[in-house]
Scaffold this motif. Structure first.
Motif, PDB file in Angstrom:
ATOM      1  N   GLN A  80       7.587  -1.409   3.485  1.00  0.00           N
ATOM      2  CA  GLN A  80       6.508  -2.385   3.415  1.00  0.00           C
ATOM      3  C   GLN A  80       6.475  -3.132   2.086  1.00  0.00           C
ATOM      4  O   GLN A  80       6.199  -4.327   2.026  1.00  0.00           O
ATOM      5  CB  GLN A  80       5.167  -1.702   3.670  1.00  0.00           C
ATOM      6  CG  GLN A  80       4.006  -2.675   3.820  1.00  0.00           C
ATOM      7  CD  GLN A  80       2.729  -1.986   4.259  1.00  0.00           C
ATOM      8  OE1 GLN A  80       2.662  -0.763   4.345  1.00  0.00           O
ATOM      9  NE2 GLN A  80       1.700  -2.758   4.540  1.00  0.00           N
ATOM     10  N   ASP A  81       6.797  -2.430   0.987  1.00  0.00           N
ATOM     11  CA  ASP A  81       6.781  -3.093  -0.314  1.00  0.00           C
ATOM     12  C   ASP A  81       8.123  -3.755  -0.650  1.00  0.00           C
ATOM     13  O   ASP A  81       8.276  -4.351  -1.728  1.00  0.00           O
ATOM     14  CB  ASP A  81       6.397  -2.110  -1.421  1.00  0.00           C
ATOM     15  CG  ASP A  81       7.391  -0.953  -1.568  1.00  0.00           C
ATOM     16  OD1 ASP A  81       8.412  -0.939  -0.840  1.00  0.00           O
ATOM     17  OD2 ASP A  81       7.142  -0.073  -2.405  1.00  0.00           O
ATOM     18  N   GLY A  82       9.093  -3.622   0.244  1.00  0.00           N
ATOM     19  CA  GLY A  82      10.380  -4.269   0.033  1.00  0.00           C
ATOM     20  C   GLY A  82      11.299  -3.569  -0.950  1.00  0.00           C
ATOM     21  O   GLY A  82      12.370  -4.086  -1.268  1.00  0.00           O
ATOM     22  N   LEU A 101      11.548 -10.890   2.622  1.00  0.00           N
ATOM     23  CA  LEU A 101      11.136  -9.736   1.829  1.00  0.00           C
ATOM     24  C   LEU A 101       9.834 -10.064   1.098  1.00  0.00           C
ATOM     25  O   LEU A 101       9.500 -11.236   0.896  1.00  0.00           O
ATOM     26  CB  LEU A 101      12.229  -9.365   0.828  1.00  0.00           C
ATOM     27  CG  LEU A 101      13.600  -9.059   1.432  1.00  0.00           C
ATOM     28  CD1 LEU A 101      14.611  -8.748   0.330  1.00  0.00           C
ATOM     29  CD2 LEU A 101      13.520  -7.909   2.404  1.00  0.00           C
ATOM     30  N   PRO A 102       9.070  -9.040   0.680  1.00  0.00           N
ATOM     31  CA  PRO A 102       7.780  -9.283   0.041  1.00  0.00           C
ATOM     32  C   PRO A 102       7.849 -10.124  -1.234  1.00  0.00           C
ATOM     33  O   PRO A 102       6.855 -10.743  -1.621  1.00  0.00           O
ATOM     34  CB  PRO A 102       7.265  -7.871  -0.263  1.00  0.00           C
ATOM     35  CG  PRO A 102       7.919  -7.007   0.754  1.00  0.00           C
ATOM     36  CD  PRO A 102       9.280  -7.595   0.942  1.00  0.00           C
ATOM     37  N   ASP A 103       9.007 -10.163  -1.909  1.00  0.00           N
ATOM     38  CA  ASP A 103       9.109 -10.939  -3.145  1.00  0.00           C
ATOM     39  C   ASP A 103       9.602 -12.368  -2.893  1.00  0.00           C
ATOM     40  O   ASP A 103      10.085 -13.039  -3.817  1.00  0.00           O
ATOM     41  CB  ASP A 103      10.045 -10.239  -4.136  1.00  0.00           C
ATOM     42  CG  ASP A 103      11.456 -10.084  -3.598  1.00  0.00           C
ATOM     43  OD1 ASP A 103      11.703 -10.470  -2.442  1.00  0.00           O
ATOM     44  OD2 ASP A 103      12.320  -9.577  -4.337  1.00  0.00           O
ATOM     45  N   ASN A 104       9.482 -12.818  -1.631  1.00  0.00           N
ATOM     46  CA  ASN A 104       9.853 -14.189  -1.239  1.00  0.00           C
ATOM     47  C   ASN A 104      11.355 -14.441  -1.283  1.00  0.00           C
ATOM     48  O   ASN A 104      11.800 -15.582  -1.352  1.00  0.00           O
ATOM     49  CB  ASN A 104       9.127 -15.237  -2.090  1.00  0.00           C
ATOM     50  CG  ASN A 104       7.629 -15.221  -1.874  1.00  0.00           C
ATOM     51  OD1 ASN A 104       7.171 -15.090  -0.737  1.00  0.00           O
ATOM     52  ND2 ASN A 104       6.871 -15.325  -2.947  1.00  0.00           N
TER      53      ASN A 104
END
Length: 204
Positions: free
Chosen positions: A45-47, A7-10
């Protein structure tokens, strides 16, 4: 565990099975809902939103951010997840016995947005596109054995074609563009009118 995704936040998400029940785990934290099976993991895309298709007790739907559709169907396919968390899929609205050609010809497929289906049914439906806010839908549809068209929010274009490919929203969601086959050639149509006058052997 299947379909591990970053996910985008790792953090990470994965489809997991425990005691014959499936759910999603995000960084080790499980969703509260359990299903007989899940597949087609989709992440915006932004999770900020995560969606899945699920099956439970022989019925099918989508679940987004651990909230399942309230209305379920005999079958679904072509699932899409919008940027704002809206979900849509091709849904089978009537059960059909194997090889029941007569029932199939009546049209047993529609599209559901967040679980709520459009009333009109079609012979086939595919290639759903959502608009930016996740409130408008357009898709490709087969009307009869040889006639195809584009359907916007449940309303078919007046023109039918020999075939169609995936439609897309354009002009900030105000217009629809779609490649269509007409007179043996592929053309680009915009809002049910020719946009490119030149015909081609193929468009994609």
């Amino acid at each position: 565990a299947w379909n591990l995704r970053a996910l985008p936040d790792n953090t990470f998400a994965a489809c997991i099975c425990q005691d014959e029940e499936w759910t999603l785990a995000v960084d080790g934290q499980e969703w509260s809902n359990r299903f007989d099976f899940i597949w087609d993991l989709q992440i915006t895309q932004d999770g900020s939103h995560i969606g899945l298709a699920f099956q439970t007790d022989g019925e099918y739907g989508m679940v987004v951010d651990d909230t399942p559709w309230e209305t379920l169907y005999p079958n679904i396919n072509g699932m899409v997840l919008g940027k704002e968390g809206a979900s849509a899929a091709v849904v089978q609205v009537e059960s059909m016995a194997a090889a029941d050609v007569a029932a199939f010809k009546q049209g047993i497929f529609s599209v559901a947005l967040n679980g709520n289906r459009f009333e009109q049914t079609f012979l086939n439906v595919w290639d759903i596109s959502l608009d930016e806010p996740g409130q408008g839908l357009v898709w490709s549809s087969r009307l009869t054995r040889e006639a195809y068209t584009i359907v916007l929010n449940g309303i078919p274009w007046e023109t039918s074609f020999q075939s169609v490919w995936k439609p897309e929203f354009a002009d900030q969601g105000e217009s629809i563009l779609a490649p269509v086959r007409q007179g043996g050639k592929w053309k680009l149509f915009k809002d049910d009118e020719p946009f490119w006058t030149t015909g081609f052997e193929q468009l994609w």
